[in-house]
Design a protein around this motif. Sequence first.
Motif, PDB file in Angstrom:
ATOM      1  N   LEU A 148      11.744  -0.654  10.030  1.00 48.18           N
ATOM      2  CA  LEU A 148      12.237  -1.188   8.761  1.00 48.18           C
ATOM      3  C   LEU A 148      11.134  -1.142   7.700  1.00 48.18           C
ATOM      4  CD1 LEU A 148      15.070  -2.352   8.126  1.00 48.18           C
ATOM      5  CD2 LEU A 148      14.043  -4.620   8.235  1.00 48.18           C
ATOM      6  N   ALA A 149       9.921  -1.535   8.105  1.00 47.98           N
ATOM      7  CA  ALA A 149       8.792  -1.499   7.173  1.00 47.98           C
ATOM      8  C   ALA A 149       8.493  -0.068   6.736  1.00 47.98           C
ATOM      9  CB  ALA A 149       7.565  -2.124   7.825  1.00 47.98           C
ATOM     10  N   ASP A 150       8.568   0.866   7.669  1.00 52.45           N
ATOM     11  CA  ASP A 150       8.332   2.273   7.340  1.00 52.45           C
ATOM     12  C   ASP A 150       9.388   2.805   6.379  1.00 52.45           C
ATOM     13  OD1 ASP A 150       6.143   2.208   9.023  1.00 52.45           O
ATOM     14  OD2 ASP A 150       7.162   3.185  10.704  1.00 52.45           O
ATOM     15  N   ALA A 151      10.644   2.393   6.607  1.00 52.61           N
ATOM     16  CA  ALA A 151      11.741   2.810   5.728  1.00 52.61           C
ATOM     17  C   ALA A 151      11.520   2.260   4.319  1.00 52.61           C
ATOM     18  CB  ALA A 151      13.079   2.334   6.284  1.00 52.61           C
ATOM     19  N   HIS A 152      11.011   1.033   4.247  1.00 53.89           N
ATOM     20  CA  HIS A 152      10.724   0.438   2.937  1.00 53.89           C
ATOM     21  C   HIS A 152       9.618   1.212   2.234  1.00 53.89           C
ATOM     22  CE1 HIS A 152       8.923  -2.382   0.049  1.00 53.89           C
ATOM     23  NE2 HIS A 152      10.137  -2.910  -0.041  1.00 53.89           N
ATOM     24  N   GLU A 153       8.560   1.535   2.967  1.00 58.56           N
ATOM     25  CA  GLU A 153       7.434   2.278   2.380  1.00 58.56           C
ATOM     26  C   GLU A 153       7.872   3.656   1.879  1.00 58.56           C
ATOM     27  OE1 GLU A 153       4.285   1.198   1.793  1.00 58.56           O
ATOM     28  OE2 GLU A 153       5.071  -0.758   2.407  1.00 58.56           O
ATOM     29  N   ALA A 154       8.871   4.234   2.564  1.00 56.98           N
ATOM     30  CA  ALA A 154       9.356   5.561   2.184  1.00 56.98           C
ATOM     31  C   ALA A 154      10.438   5.495   1.104  1.00 56.98           C
ATOM     32  CB  ALA A 154       9.904   6.281   3.423  1.00 56.98           C
ATOM     33  N   GLY A 155      10.753   4.291   0.678  1.00 58.40           N
ATOM     34  CA  GLY A 155      11.775   4.132  -0.352  1.00 58.40           C
ATOM     35  C   GLY A 155      13.190   4.326   0.159  1.00 58.40           C
ATOM     36  N   LEU A 156      13.383   4.158   1.472  1.00 59.47           N
ATOM     37  CA  LEU A 156      14.696   4.414   2.070  1.00 59.47           C
ATOM     38  C   LEU A 156      15.460   3.136   2.421  1.00 59.47           C
ATOM     39  CD1 LEU A 156      13.721   7.338   4.490  1.00 59.47           C
ATOM     40  CD2 LEU A 156      14.698   7.502   2.178  1.00 59.47           C
ATOM     41  N   LEU A 157      14.804   1.978   2.366  1.00 60.86           N
ATOM     42  CA  LEU A 157      15.476   0.714   2.668  1.00 60.86           C
ATOM     43  C   LEU A 157      16.186   0.241   1.407  1.00 60.86           C
ATOM     44  CD1 LEU A 157      16.153  -1.627   4.534  1.00 60.86           C
ATOM     45  CD2 LEU A 157      13.931  -2.658   3.962  1.00 60.86           C
ATOM     46  N   GLU A 158      17.488   0.460   1.360  1.00 64.49           N
ATOM     47  CA  GLU A 158      18.247   0.265   0.124  1.00 64.49           C
ATOM     48  C   GLU A 158      18.857  -1.130  -0.005  1.00 64.49           C
ATOM     49  OE1 GLU A 158      19.435   4.999   0.318  1.00 64.49           O
ATOM     50  OE2 GLU A 158      20.951   3.471   0.704  1.00 64.49           O
ATOM     51  N   ALA A 192      14.112 -10.226  -0.064  1.00 64.64           N
ATOM     52  CA  ALA A 192      12.723  -9.970   0.336  1.00 64.64           C
ATOM     53  C   ALA A 192      12.513 -10.387   1.780  1.00 64.64           C
ATOM     54  CB  ALA A 192      11.756 -10.726  -0.568  1.00 64.64           C
ATOM     55  N   LEU A 193      11.619  -9.664   2.460  1.00 66.90           N
ATOM     56  CA  LEU A 193      11.244  -9.968   3.844  1.00 66.90           C
ATOM     57  C   LEU A 193       9.741 -10.172   3.920  1.00 66.90           C
ATOM     58  CD1 LEU A 193      13.290  -7.384   5.980  1.00 66.90           C
ATOM     59  CD2 LEU A 193      13.539  -9.859   6.036  1.00 66.90           C
ATOM     60  N   GLY A 194       9.312 -11.295   4.521  1.00 69.45           N
ATOM     61  CA  GLY A 194       7.898 -11.528   4.738  1.00 69.45           C
ATOM     62  C   GLY A 194       7.525 -11.203   6.169  1.00 69.45           C
ATOM     63  N   TRP A 195       6.569 -10.287   6.356  1.00 71.41           N
ATOM     64  CA  TRP A 195       6.186  -9.877   7.713  1.00 71.41           C
ATOM     65  C   TRP A 195       4.719  -9.447   7.731  1.00 71.41           C
ATOM     66  CZ3 TRP A 195       6.018  -4.572  10.108  1.00 71.41           C
ATOM     67  CH2 TRP A 195       5.895  -4.642  11.503  1.00 71.41           C
ATOM     68  N   ASN A 196       3.979  -9.946   8.691  1.00 75.94           N
ATOM     69  CA  ASN A 196       2.565  -9.567   8.885  1.00 75.94           C
ATOM     70  C   ASN A 196       1.741  -9.715   7.608  1.00 75.94           C
ATOM     71  OD1 ASN A 196       2.781  -9.065  11.578  1.00 75.94           O
ATOM     72  ND2 ASN A 196       2.743  -6.827  11.423  1.00 75.94           N
ATOM     73  N   GLY A 197       1.971 -10.815   6.891  1.00 70.87           N
ATOM     74  CA  GLY A 197       1.189 -11.081   5.699  1.00 70.87           C
ATOM     75  C   GLY A 197       1.579 -10.288   4.476  1.00 70.87           C
ATOM     76  N   LYS A 198       2.668  -9.546   4.573  1.00 71.12           N
ATOM     77  CA  LYS A 198       3.112  -8.731   3.442  1.00 71.12           C
ATOM     78  C   LYS A 198       4.568  -9.043   3.117  1.00 71.12           C
ATOM     79  CE  LYS A 198       3.307  -3.913   1.834  1.00 71.12           C
ATOM     80  NZ  LYS A 198       3.009  -2.501   2.163  1.00 71.12           N
ATOM     81  N   GLU A 199       4.915  -8.980   1.843  1.00 69.14           N
ATOM     82  CA  GLU A 199       6.306  -9.229   1.453  1.00 69.14           C
ATOM     83  C   GLU A 199       6.943  -7.933   0.973  1.00 69.14           C
ATOM     84  OE1 GLU A 199       7.593 -13.163   0.012  1.00 69.14           O
ATOM     85  OE2 GLU A 199       8.101 -12.088  -1.841  1.00 69.14           O
ATOM     86  N   TYR A 200       8.093  -7.632   1.554  1.00 68.98           N
ATOM     87  CA  TYR A 200       8.817  -6.402   1.234  1.00 68.98           C
ATOM     88  C   TYR A 200      10.031  -6.752   0.372  1.00 68.98           C
ATOM     89  CZ  TYR A 200       6.075  -4.485   5.108  1.00 68.98           C
ATOM     90  OH  TYR A 200       5.040  -4.094   5.941  1.00 68.98           O
ATOM     91  N   THR A 201      10.010  -6.369  -0.884  1.00 67.74           N
ATOM     92  CA  THR A 201      11.136  -6.621  -1.783  1.00 67.74           C
ATOM     93  C   THR A 201      12.183  -5.533  -1.584  1.00 67.74           C
ATOM     94  OG1 THR A 201       9.699  -7.666  -3.410  1.00 67.74           O
ATOM     95  CG2 THR A 201      11.850  -6.917  -4.182  1.00 67.74           C
ATOM     96  N   ILE A 202      13.436  -5.944  -1.468  1.00 65.40           N
ATOM     97  CA  ILE A 202      14.522  -5.009  -1.180  1.00 65.40           C
ATOM     98  C   ILE A 202      15.456  -4.911  -2.381  1.00 65.40           C
ATOM     99  CG2 ILE A 202      16.447  -4.498   0.374  1.00 65.40           C
ATOM    100  CD1 ILE A 202      14.971  -6.252   2.476  1.00 65.40           C
ATOM    101  N   ASN A 203      15.715  -3.700  -2.814  1.00 68.51           N
ATOM    102  CA  ASN A 203      16.625  -3.425  -3.936  1.00 68.51           C
ATOM    103  C   ASN A 203      16.235  -4.220  -5.184  1.00 68.51           C
ATOM    104  OD1 ASN A 203      18.924  -2.085  -5.058  1.00 68.51           O
ATOM    105  ND2 ASN A 203      20.119  -3.968  -4.833  1.00 68.51           N
TER     106      ASN A 203
END
Length: 364
Positions: free
Chosen positions: A286-296, A312-323
């Motif tokens: 999921l994190a890789d998909a986000h980094e590649a711009g594929l997590l929509e 947004a998802l918080g994981w391993n000290g990083k926050e991943y904003t979605i859409n």
Amino acid sequence: MEEQSIQVELSTAKKEKPQTDQLEFGRTFTDHMFVMDYSVTDGWHNAKILPYQPISVDPAAMIFHYGQSVFEGLKAFRTPSGEVQLFRPRKNFERMNKSNERLVIPPIDEDFVLQALKKLIEIDQDWVPDTEGTSLYIRPFVFATEPFLGVAPSHQYKFMIILSPVGSYYKEGINPVKIAVEDTYVRAVKGGTGEAKTGGNYASSLIAQEVVSKKGYTQVLWLDGVEKKYIEEVGSMNVFFKIDGEVVTPKLNGSILAGVTRDSVIQLLKHWDVPVVERRIGMQELADAHEAGLLEEAFGSGTAAVISPIGALGWNGKEYTINGGKTGEISKRIYDTITGIQYGKLEDPLNWVEPITSKAKVNQ
């Protein structure tokens, strides 16, 4: 179970109904409830609709000591024409029997309890609110009542249904939430009770919710209980991700609850010819998909909210904003379609609606 009748005792002291704009989830209950008993000698018997009231249970009842209980959650909806209808109730009672089997509780007659539920709602139909977004929440549950302090399946049970008018889940519109990935606590493991709807699963999840709420997150994303790598559920909901045009949800594996809304989402996506797959999905993927711009998109599904977008998802000290932290197109379309069907505002192409009564709502 042999065919039996339902005794009815109507309340002589009706409660005052709250204003629909003041409804809270699970705080107000209707005038009546359904009760049925089980014993080894008589099976399920003594089916009654009674005024809502406290119940008397022996202090040694096995439910208090060994947690032998299961429950369900579904809703009744008021249509624009005043009719009352259910959404896929047979799936809930079917799932309840699967939970019963896991907890060694005798199966219920699904047709009979659905009949009882409809009768109960007919009696309390004035409690079904008609304001947009409101509904009547339905809580069927069963628990062990035999007074015995030995670790064994109970020989006595009580099955009940109570009703609660509830307000709109999204009073200010559907908004994405922030979720923390849980890597300390686990919700369930394969071989445990994760695929059953039993109270212990929810009790064990509370501590993780307490921890993440102090960090500004709304809920937790549960990982598998063995490797803590693979996504299972979000809070008490099933979870979906849209990755590069395909909707992915964790495959049922023995520790994930088979949500009725989850199944509805999958069927609806297939009906629309939207690619959807049930498979194992890792957090790293999921994190890789986000980094590649594929997590929509990402969203949870469940009875209370129907769809809860994840911003947004918080994981391993990083926050991943979605859409961009906004509700996605698929999330919104699913929410609008399912709720439209539930409230009788859209066609029901998959035959999910179960009518209860065609009587117009009585003025309160």
